[in-house]
Write an enzyme that holds these catalytic residues in place. Structure first.
Site, PDB file in Angstrom:
ATOM      1  N   THR A 219       0.823  -1.215   0.000  1.00  0.00           N
ATOM      2  CA  THR A 219       0.000   0.000   0.000  1.00  0.00           C
ATOM      3  C   THR A 219       0.858   1.266   0.000  1.00  0.00           C
ATOM      4  O   THR A 219       2.003   1.222   0.435  1.00  0.00           O
ATOM      5  CB  THR A 219      -0.845  -0.052   1.302  1.00  0.00           C
ATOM      6  OG1 THR A 219      -1.741  -1.142   1.180  1.00  0.00           O
ATOM      7  CG2 THR A 219      -1.586   1.221   1.584  1.00  0.00           C
ATOM      8  N   ARG A 247     -13.842  -8.144  -0.144  1.00  0.00           N
ATOM      9  CA  ARG A 247     -13.153  -7.782   1.097  1.00  0.00           C
ATOM     10  C   ARG A 247     -12.668  -6.314   1.036  1.00  0.00           C
ATOM     11  O   ARG A 247     -12.138  -5.858   0.033  1.00  0.00           O
ATOM     12  CB  ARG A 247     -11.956  -8.719   1.290  1.00  0.00           C
ATOM     13  CG  ARG A 247     -11.100  -8.429   2.518  1.00  0.00           C
ATOM     14  CD  ARG A 247      -9.877  -7.617   2.164  1.00  0.00           C
ATOM     15  NE  ARG A 247      -8.976  -7.485   3.313  1.00  0.00           N
ATOM     16  CZ  ARG A 247      -7.967  -6.634   3.341  1.00  0.00           C
ATOM     17  NH1 ARG A 247      -7.709  -5.857   2.318  1.00  0.00           N
ATOM     18  NH2 ARG A 247      -7.190  -6.564   4.409  1.00  0.00           N
ATOM     19  N   ASP A 250      -8.276  -1.834   5.722  1.00  0.00           N
ATOM     20  CA  ASP A 250      -8.258  -0.650   6.589  1.00  0.00           C
ATOM     21  C   ASP A 250      -8.040   0.651   5.823  1.00  0.00           C
ATOM     22  O   ASP A 250      -8.401   1.724   6.322  1.00  0.00           O
ATOM     23  CB  ASP A 250      -7.131  -0.787   7.628  1.00  0.00           C
ATOM     24  CG  ASP A 250      -5.772  -0.930   6.951  1.00  0.00           C
ATOM     25  OD1 ASP A 250      -5.667  -1.722   6.001  1.00  0.00           O
ATOM     26  OD2 ASP A 250      -4.828  -0.232   7.359  1.00  0.00           O
TER      27      ASP A 250
END
Ligand code: ASP
Length: 354
Positions: A219, A247, A250
């Site tokens: 990320t 899915r 966060d």
């Protein structure tokens, strides 16, 4: 008469001196203070945390990562140096990493179980506490831009999937063909994970598996403080290789992957999303500063070295506080990371022991 006159002169001298002292201290401090405020800006970025070991990264790949981190952070730093906003710095810095196949965001997003790419992103403005987030989108080149538009041009904080893309179309976003997000490396990673899955009972597949663990990070994120004292943070990701059932991690969850508050700090996280959501990582760091009076570094290590691992999760954060202090905290073997302060001092690191 002479006595009265002497007294008058003495009094005038004393008050005159005091006033001078006062005014000289004001004139001395003002420019210094405003210069300090003016100079106090900074930026910090990450390109994912995880099992990143020197022996697994060729010299040329390591150099490529460092060059891209430098390019990205320089773009944000220039914006801040020229008096631009932390929101612009965060957005445009993340855009550079989203456009690079090296990172798990935008162009280099990992593949889902079904062989597609689903992108998540979020951004938060520490001045207004406004936030924008997007999840599960498939055709937007720079998800962080859409997250920002959701914050600034809609009444909402979070949009997902087809609805989010419909909103993007009303703003004139180009819908990318899904082939844009294909990268050989990421596709091969998915194939390897799928292969590994076949050899096991699918129900027993665990993200604890060392191979699956290494294939899930990458990320990108950025936190910045501008010359106006405003903080902002943003995060963008493709999520985790082999994710399924839509899915969501966060990264698009405000408070988990991203948080910014001018009273405390701006935070962007990377790591095992499920644990970052359960630990409310980014907000927890801010809350420890706000309610417990911890420094940014103390709060970051409390959450990343104690709370997240206690649950079984791993990852890291980058953060900057309202005074320009920076934290780059992680509990994995590496995190692609860089920071640059108002003096233009640049730090770029990958491994833990650097
Ligand atoms: N946190 C991201 C997620 O769980 C993955 C990462 O940081 O690489 O979706």
């Amino acid at each position: 008469m002479v006595k009265i006159l002497t007294l008058f002169i003495v009094i005038t001298l004393i008050f005159g001196c005091k006033n001078e002292e006062k005014s000289s201290s004001v004139t001395d401090n003002t420019p210094e203070n405003s210069q300090n405020a003016e100079e106090n800006f900074g930026i910090v970025i990450h390109g994912g945390a995880g099992t990143i070991l020197k022996e697994n990264l060729s010299d040329s790949l390591e150099a490529a990562y460092k060059a891209k981190l430098k390019e990205a952070i320089t773009v944000g730093h220039e914006i801040l140096k020229n008096g631009g906003t932390s929101l612009d710095a965060v957005t445009q810095t993340i855009n550079i990493m989203e456009d690079s196949p090296l990172f798990n965001a935008g162009k280099g997003a990992v593949f889902t179980h079904d062989g597609s790419n689903e992108l998540d992103a979020s951004i938060m403005d520490g001045a207004s506490l406004k936030a924008g987030a997007v999840a599960g989108i498939k055709h937007i080149k720079n998800p962080i831009n859409l997250a920002r538009d959701i914050m600034q041009k809609s009444e909402h904080v979070m949009l997902y999937g087809a609805g989010a893309e419909e909103f993007a179309q009303t703003l004139g976003y180009k819908m990318m063909d899904t082939s844009y997000f294909y990268t050989k490396n990421r596709y091969e990673s998915l194939q390897k994970v799928l292969e590994k899955e076949k050899t096991k009972d699918e129900k027993k597949i665990s993200f604890e598996d060392p191979f699956i663990k290494t294939s899930k990070f990458g990320t990108v994120g950025c936190a910045a403080l501008d010359k106006h004292g405003n903080l902002a943070a943003g995060t963008s990701t493709g999520g985790m290789t082999n994710k399924r059932w839509n899915r969501i991690g966060d990264a698009p969850i405000i408070g988990a992957g991203t948080y910014a508050n001018n009273a405390t700090c701006a935070v962007s996280g990377t790591g095992w999303g499920e644990y970052f959501i359960r630990s409310v990582v980014a907000y927890d760091i801010s809350a420890l500063m706000e309610y417990k009076g911890m420094s940014l570094q103390e709060a970051a290590s409390e959450v990343i070295q104690k709370k997240v691992p206690a649950l079984g999760g791993d990852g890291g954060i980058v953060a900057i506080d309202k005074d320009g202090n920076v934290a780059m905290e992680f509990n994995t073997t590496g995190m692609y990371r860089a920071t640059m302060n108002s003096q233009g001092e640049l730090i770029i690191k990958i491994y833990k022991e650097e």
